[in-house]
Every structure is written in C-alpha cells, then in structure tokens.
Scaffold this active site. Sequence first.
Site, PDB file in Angstrom:
ATOM      1  N   LYS A  70      12.144  -1.661  -7.006  1.00  0.00           N
ATOM      2  CA  LYS A  70      10.776  -1.814  -7.349  1.00  0.00           C
ATOM      3  C   LYS A  70      10.235  -1.330  -5.919  1.00  0.00           C
ATOM      4  O   LYS A  70       9.368  -0.984  -5.800  1.00  0.00           O
ATOM      5  CB  LYS A  70      10.703  -3.584  -7.866  1.00  0.00           C
ATOM      6  CG  LYS A  70       9.829  -4.249  -7.881  1.00  0.00           C
ATOM      7  CD  LYS A  70       9.033  -5.206  -7.311  1.00  0.00           C
ATOM      8  CE  LYS A  70       9.419  -6.065  -6.007  1.00  0.00           C
ATOM      9  NZ  LYS A  70       7.755  -5.656  -4.775  1.00  0.00           N
ATOM     10  N   ASN A  71      10.397  -2.015  -4.927  1.00  0.00           N
ATOM     11  CA  ASN A  71      10.681  -1.700  -3.475  1.00  0.00           C
ATOM     12  C   ASN A  71      10.170  -0.281  -2.674  1.00  0.00           C
ATOM     13  O   ASN A  71      10.217  -0.043  -1.682  1.00  0.00           O
ATOM     14  CB  ASN A  71      10.274  -2.540  -1.856  1.00  0.00           C
ATOM     15  CG  ASN A  71      10.849  -4.295  -2.594  1.00  0.00           C
ATOM     16  OD1 ASN A  71       9.648  -4.440  -3.730  1.00  0.00           O
ATOM     17  ND2 ASN A  71      10.889  -5.192  -2.385  1.00  0.00           N
ATOM     18  N   CYS A  92      -1.082 -14.738   0.263  1.00  0.00           N
ATOM     19  CA  CYS A  92      -0.335 -13.940  -0.226  1.00  0.00           C
ATOM     20  C   CYS A  92       0.403 -15.513  -0.944  1.00  0.00           C
ATOM     21  O   CYS A  92       0.474 -15.972   1.023  1.00  0.00           O
ATOM     22  CB  CYS A  92       0.226 -12.989   0.256  1.00  0.00           C
ATOM     23  SG  CYS A  92       2.292 -13.404  -1.250  1.00  0.00           S
ATOM     24  N   ARG A  99       0.577 -12.261   5.782  1.00  0.00           N
ATOM     25  CA  ARG A  99       1.584 -10.813   5.369  1.00  0.00           C
ATOM     26  C   ARG A  99      -0.107 -10.429   5.804  1.00  0.00           C
ATOM     27  O   ARG A  99      -1.103  -9.285   4.699  1.00  0.00           O
ATOM     28  CB  ARG A  99       1.722 -10.690   4.184  1.00  0.00           C
ATOM     29  CG  ARG A  99       2.412 -11.575   4.203  1.00  0.00           C
ATOM     30  CD  ARG A  99       3.310 -11.264   2.091  1.00  0.00           C
ATOM     31  NE  ARG A  99       3.806  -9.750   2.435  1.00  0.00           N
ATOM     32  CZ  ARG A  99       4.204  -9.196   0.787  1.00  0.00           C
ATOM     33  NH1 ARG A  99       4.254 -10.698   0.021  1.00  0.00           N
ATOM     34  NH2 ARG A  99       4.550  -8.162   0.870  1.00  0.00           N
ATOM     35  N   ASP A 144      14.288 -11.460   0.827  1.00  0.00           N
ATOM     36  CA  ASP A 144      14.200 -11.262  -0.620  1.00  0.00           C
ATOM     37  C   ASP A 144      14.813 -12.328  -1.197  1.00  0.00           C
ATOM     38  O   ASP A 144      15.812 -11.490  -2.257  1.00  0.00           O
ATOM     39  CB  ASP A 144      13.982  -9.430  -1.482  1.00  0.00           C
ATOM     40  CG  ASP A 144      12.415  -8.995  -0.798  1.00  0.00           C
ATOM     41  OD1 ASP A 144      12.332  -8.285  -1.071  1.00  0.00           O
ATOM     42  OD2 ASP A 144      11.922 -10.485   0.092  1.00  0.00           O
ATOM     43  N   ARG A 147       7.422  -8.922 -12.478  1.00  0.00           N
ATOM     44  CA  ARG A 147       6.975  -7.910 -11.527  1.00  0.00           C
ATOM     45  C   ARG A 147       8.053  -7.436 -11.077  1.00  0.00           C
ATOM     46  O   ARG A 147       7.996  -6.383 -10.744  1.00  0.00           O
ATOM     47  CB  ARG A 147       5.979  -9.271 -10.726  1.00  0.00           C
ATOM     48  CG  ARG A 147       4.316  -9.688 -10.710  1.00  0.00           C
ATOM     49  CD  ARG A 147       4.201 -10.199  -9.716  1.00  0.00           C
ATOM     50  NE  ARG A 147       3.887  -9.258  -8.768  1.00  0.00           N
ATOM     51  CZ  ARG A 147       3.281  -9.068  -7.227  1.00  0.00           C
ATOM     52  NH1 ARG A 147       2.922 -10.543  -6.965  1.00  0.00           N
ATOM     53  NH2 ARG A 147       2.834  -7.304  -6.749  1.00  0.00           N
TER      54      ARG A 147
END
Length: 423
Positions: A22-23, A118, A123, A309, A401
């Site tokens: 994803k990133n 967030c 952030r 993460d 997500r």
Amino acid sequence: MDSILVTGNGPLNGDIPIAGAKNACLTLMPATLLSDEPLTLTNAPRLSDIKTMTALLQSLGAEVSSLQGGQVLAMSSHDLNNLHADYDIVRKMRASILVLGPMLARAGQAVVSLPGGCAIGARPVDLHLKALEAMGADLELRDGYVHAKAPAGGLRGAVIDFPFASVGATENALMAATLAKGTTVIRNAAREPEIVDLAECLRAMGAQIEGEGSSEITIQGVDRLGGATHRVVTDRIELGTYMLAPAICGGEVTCLGGKLSLVEAFVEKLDAAGLSVEETEKGLKVARRGDRVKAVDVVTEPFPGFPTDLQAQMMALLCTAEGVSNLEEKIFENRFMHAPELTRMGAKIEVHGGTARVTGVDRLKGAPVMATDLRASVSLILAGLAAEGETVVSRVYHLDRGYEHVVRKLSAVGAKIERIKGE
Ligand code: EPZ
C-alpha cells in the site's frame, strides 16, 4: 458498518499470499503526474486507499484504469487540466499530499488541501513544504490549502537536510527533484523499501537518482520523464502482520513472496521471542511449536529499525508472552489506541507516555472491541485468533484501507473468521 467475528480456533497451517505494498503504491501513483507518458503499475494491492488515490488523480485530469481485478493500474496524466486537490478527497487520506511535489515540478503550480488531523498523531507536513521551498517554490497557506508556485524556469536543485527521516517528505522531495534544474541532495533521507521502490520506478521513467535506501539521495534533474511499467514491491507490513498469526496461535504458515530483507529488525524480535523464521523459495515460513512466546522489548524507529506499523500487531503477540515486555513508540505520539481494546480482552497493559508495559497473561478472552486505526484493527483480529471464545471487531472500514481479503487469507490457513455485514 461491517464488523469481523473471530473465534479462537487453535494452530494455523498453510500459505498466505502477500500483496503489493500500500505505502509503495500510494507514492508510485502520484509519480504519473511527472510525465505525459503512460505509467503502469503491476502487483497493485486492492484497497480502499488505492481507490481514494485513483479518485484524486482522476480529479486532476489523469486517466487511471484498474485492470486484471485491480492488480494492474494503467495511468496517464497527458492532460493535467486541474491543479487543485480538493479537501473532500484529501481529508480521507493523508498520502494525498504526495501529489504536491510532482504537480509543482511538472506544471509549475498547485493548490493542495492540507491533510488535517489523524488518530495516531498530529502528523504535520512542514518538512514537505520546507523541502519544496528549498527548491525555490513560493508557498502560501490559505483557507486550509497550500498554494504553491515554482520560480520562473521551474524548481531548482537544492541541498535538503531533514531533521527527521520522514518517509512522506523524502518521497515528495525525491519526485519533485527529478524535474528540477540541477542537482538535489537529500540528507537524512528516509530509507524505507517503499522509497527504494519509488526511486527504481522513477529511474525506469528516465530519472537520474543515486543513493536510495541510504540516508543520502542525490538526484540530477532532467527536462522530462517518459513512461514505464513497474511492479509494486511486496507489502512488508502485511507480511509482518501475517507472520504474527502462527506466532500467536501456534502452527506453521508460509507468507508467499515474503523476503527477510524487508523485515530484518522485526524478525530479530520474533527470534528473541522464541519463534522460528525461515526464508524459503516460496517466502517466509514462521512456526511456533508448543512453547510459550517469550517477552521482548521493542522500540519503533525509521527503517531499518522496527517498523511503527507493526507495533500494534506485536503488542497483540506480547499480551500472552511469558514475562513483561516494554514497547516504546518513537514515531507517533498517539499510537496506543489498541491497548484499551486489548485490555477489554483481558490483557495487562500500562501505558505511560510513549511506552507501554505489557505483562503476559495465560490466555485472552473474546470480547466486542472497536478498531481505531488501520494497524490497531488488525492487531485486534490477531488477538481474537488466539482468544478463548468470540471477538467482534467493529469499524473494520479502517482495515479495508490496508488489508485485502483478510477473511479469505486467514480462513485458508484454518482461522475461524467471518465478516458481518452492517446495516
Ligand atoms: C508513512 O507515513 C506511512 N504512510 C505510515 O504508514 C508510516 O507509519 C510512516 O510512514 C512511518 O513509517 C504512507 O506511506 C502512506 P513520516 P508518513 O513522514 O510519510 C513527523 C500505515 O499504517 N513529521 O515518516 O506520514 C510525523 O508527524 C501508515 O500504513 C513531521 O513532523 O510518515 C511523524 O511523527 C500509518 N513533519 C514522523 O515525522 C513532516 O513534515 C514520521 O512521519 C512529516 C512528518
């Protein structure tokens, strides 16, 4: 709203395929804005965040076609007819800020909404803005938007010294620098595999880049970039997440496509906890035979350190470890929202500032719990896999997500898990 029902069901065995990252995809997609020729991404993950980025690029005039069941993204931004990234899209996903650098470099101007707050931290994007200003951009914050203009003749090469190795700021600066006049040097750059993947794609488009993966990246600006086809790197966070499934429940699972080089700091901790991790031709095989997991201390850091993460998922494992573990979260100031939910399942966790002290218990007990962010949601599912009885995780839109086909992937290795459709 959908929820997920998990019932503790003993050891897991089999293979779990790992998707593209994803990133990585979220920074590779905006790279299409740098060229008027097509950019095609293969091995793309099928996630709601990718759909959001698709909608953002299309709102700017780019064409984005999702092919082969969503695993191929064919993109072209021949006609960039709108340089305004609207709050309505940007507020859904912070990574939207990654269109700023490419638009400014290619079109000389851009108006991009600021991302807003967030759950895991403030952030800010100040480092992104400072990097573009160093390249000569004129930036004005007005009405919640960044109004950006490049100098006449376009952005200029610059030396950028980041006080902190920010992933997003490195990606924005790297993309912008590919079309800047002269040489850009990014110092204290982030070293994540997603940045290496971005640099490889940009080079395939004709960019001149050296040093990605190290703390110093040098970019020689070129007049224009061409098209390319690029395979998205494996998702190391999805990989780490599924490696924890047999660690928590027992059994043996191979994560297909997994590579040790993507998760070394994480594997060091699994090793210290008493798990067996082996790199095979197929991927990474994780096994736990019987013995209780041992407590370990974890500190999250930029790559190649332990990834933030995977902190929530690691906490789920350590809830039933033998002894006391300390987890220090050094990247985000509010990333322990999963702790009170795990406590509802019988975990013993004390949070003091940026450190969580976890005293292992024999077994967790199923309970209704609530997801608060992407990684917290999957940590609750992992905990539920090993808990006694049923766990119902609500607000799983967070999960969609970043994880594709969670129910299918975990059921395939023996988990008792199902998705409950909401009203
Ligand atoms: C990326 O976010 C990832 N997101 C995050 O993954 C990940 O947690 C993070 O990197 C760290 O590894 C994507 O790639 C889309 P940072 P990013 O800039 O780029 C501060 C997930 O779960 N900072 O490295 O936003 C910031 O507040 C997500 O998939 C500034 O102060 O991370 C944070 O404390 C969550 N000013 C720290 O640096 C800035 O201008 C790290 O942020 C930029 C960042």
